[in-house]
Write an enzyme that holds these catalytic residues in place. Structure first.
Site, mmCIF file in Angstrom:
data_model
loop_
_atom_site.group_PDB
_atom_site.id
_atom_site.type_symbol
_atom_site.label_atom_id
_atom_site.label_comp_id
_atom_site.label_asym_id
_atom_site.label_seq_id
_atom_site.Cartn_x
_atom_site.Cartn_y
_atom_site.Cartn_z
ATOM 1 N N LYS A 105 3.987 0.451 -4.696
ATOM 2 C CA LYS A 105 2.509 0.530 -4.484
ATOM 3 C C LYS A 105 2.277 1.731 -4.477
ATOM 4 O O LYS A 105 2.807 2.106 -3.233
ATOM 5 C CB LYS A 105 2.103 -0.589 -3.523
ATOM 6 C CG LYS A 105 1.464 -0.537 -2.822
ATOM 7 C CD LYS A 105 0.936 -1.243 -2.398
ATOM 8 C CE LYS A 105 -0.863 -1.400 -0.820
ATOM 9 N NZ LYS A 105 -0.974 -1.768 0.320
ATOM 10 N N ALA A 192 -6.832 -4.622 1.530
ATOM 11 C CA ALA A 192 -7.558 -4.182 1.796
ATOM 12 C C ALA A 192 -8.999 -4.875 2.170
ATOM 13 O O ALA A 192 -9.392 -4.963 1.403
ATOM 14 C CB ALA A 192 -7.615 -3.120 2.412
ATOM 15 N N SER A 215 -2.356 -7.361 7.834
ATOM 16 C CA SER A 215 -3.107 -7.874 9.400
ATOM 17 C C SER A 215 -3.804 -8.695 9.461
ATOM 18 O O SER A 215 -3.833 -9.799 10.481
ATOM 19 C CB SER A 215 -4.297 -6.746 9.858
ATOM 20 O OG SER A 215 -3.803 -5.354 9.544
#
Length: 263
Positions: A105, A192, A215
């Site tokens: 990535k 994200a 996250s």
């Protein structure tokens, strides 16, 4: 029984059951990392080579002891890199540490405040890595033109951000993502911005092939439970996308037909 059949999710010639990709950072310890990833059902796990020990630091805890390459596809990433040369070196290191592993990535950041992609350096790094035989999944802006160029260059997947990394703001740019998806010749994955299960579902309902997150799971009050929630969110979103939502209307429409109504 539905007659709609889904096409498989395939990367670099390998097919995966799960359309959820997860990261390994920000957990309190390796055991929580292991349990949350297991709960998520993810088969592809991304690892920040510059921040995580996957064998380059002998004698220190090794992430691969709990996230085994025999069970998961390890996706090394270049998080923390701010120019093309740095990103290319990191991918070469990952290939060496993982016995010739080619799937990476690519992530080249512009600054520490926004963690927005530096598209100029990203394009430079992608060109080098593709020529060197890497299978490049690339973190990019939500610019459809840049996404198209990266695909034409030979990247096997484009990964536009839906919101800034680590913010949990959700899908902030659905219209740009829709344009990218309409033009896509390679898999498009949201990378994200996801903060909770409904965000992941929206990304899938737009038509994304998969979603990558870290996250949203690691910073949840209960990461293991959130991992499981994300697993089901991805499945529900994909099913809703395949089913095709009803059209939105400005005015009400009765659920029951009026034909034959007794007067």
């Amino acid at each position: 029984m539905s007659t709609i059949t889904d096409k498989p999710f395939t990367l670099a010639g390998r097919t995966y059951e799960s359309r959820l990709l997860v990261g390994t950072g920000k957990y309190k310890d390796l055991e929580e990392t292991r349990l949350a990833i297991e709960a998520s059902g993810a088969e592809i796990v991304t690892v920040a080579v510059r921040r995580t020990n996957i064998g380059q630091n002998p004698g220190e805890p090794n992430l691969l002891d709990v996230i085994s390459p025999d069970k998961y596809t390890i996706l090394p990433n270049t998080a923390g890199c701010y120019d093309a040369a740095e990103a290319v070196r990191t991918c070469r290191l990952a290939r060496e540490l993982l016995d010739g592993h080619k799937l990476v990535k690519l992530e080249v950041l512009a600054d520490q405040k926004t963690l927005f992609p530096n598209v100029i350096e990203t394009l430079k790094a992608a060109e080098v890595l593709v020529k060197e035989g890497f299978d490049v999944m690339v973190y990019t802006s939500d610019d459809p033109i840049i996404a198209r160029q990266l695909a034409e260059m030979g990247c096997i997947a484009v990964m536009p951000l839906a919101g800034l990394i680590g913010t949990g703001l959700g899908i902030c740019n659905p219209y740009n993502l829709r344009i990218i998806l309409e033009e896509a010749t390679v898999p498009v994955l949201v990378d994200a911005g996801v903060g909770t299960a409904s965000d992941a579902t929206i990304a899938m309902e737009l038509g994304c092939e998969a979603v990558l997150m870290n996250s949203a799971i690691a910073h949840a009050q209960d990461p293991i439970l959130m991992g499981a929630a994300m697993k089901h969110a991805i499945i529900a979103g994909r099913m809703a996308y395949l089913a095709g939502r009803m059209p939105k209307k400005l005015y009400a429409s009765a659920s029951s037909p009026l034909d034959g109504l007794i007067k």
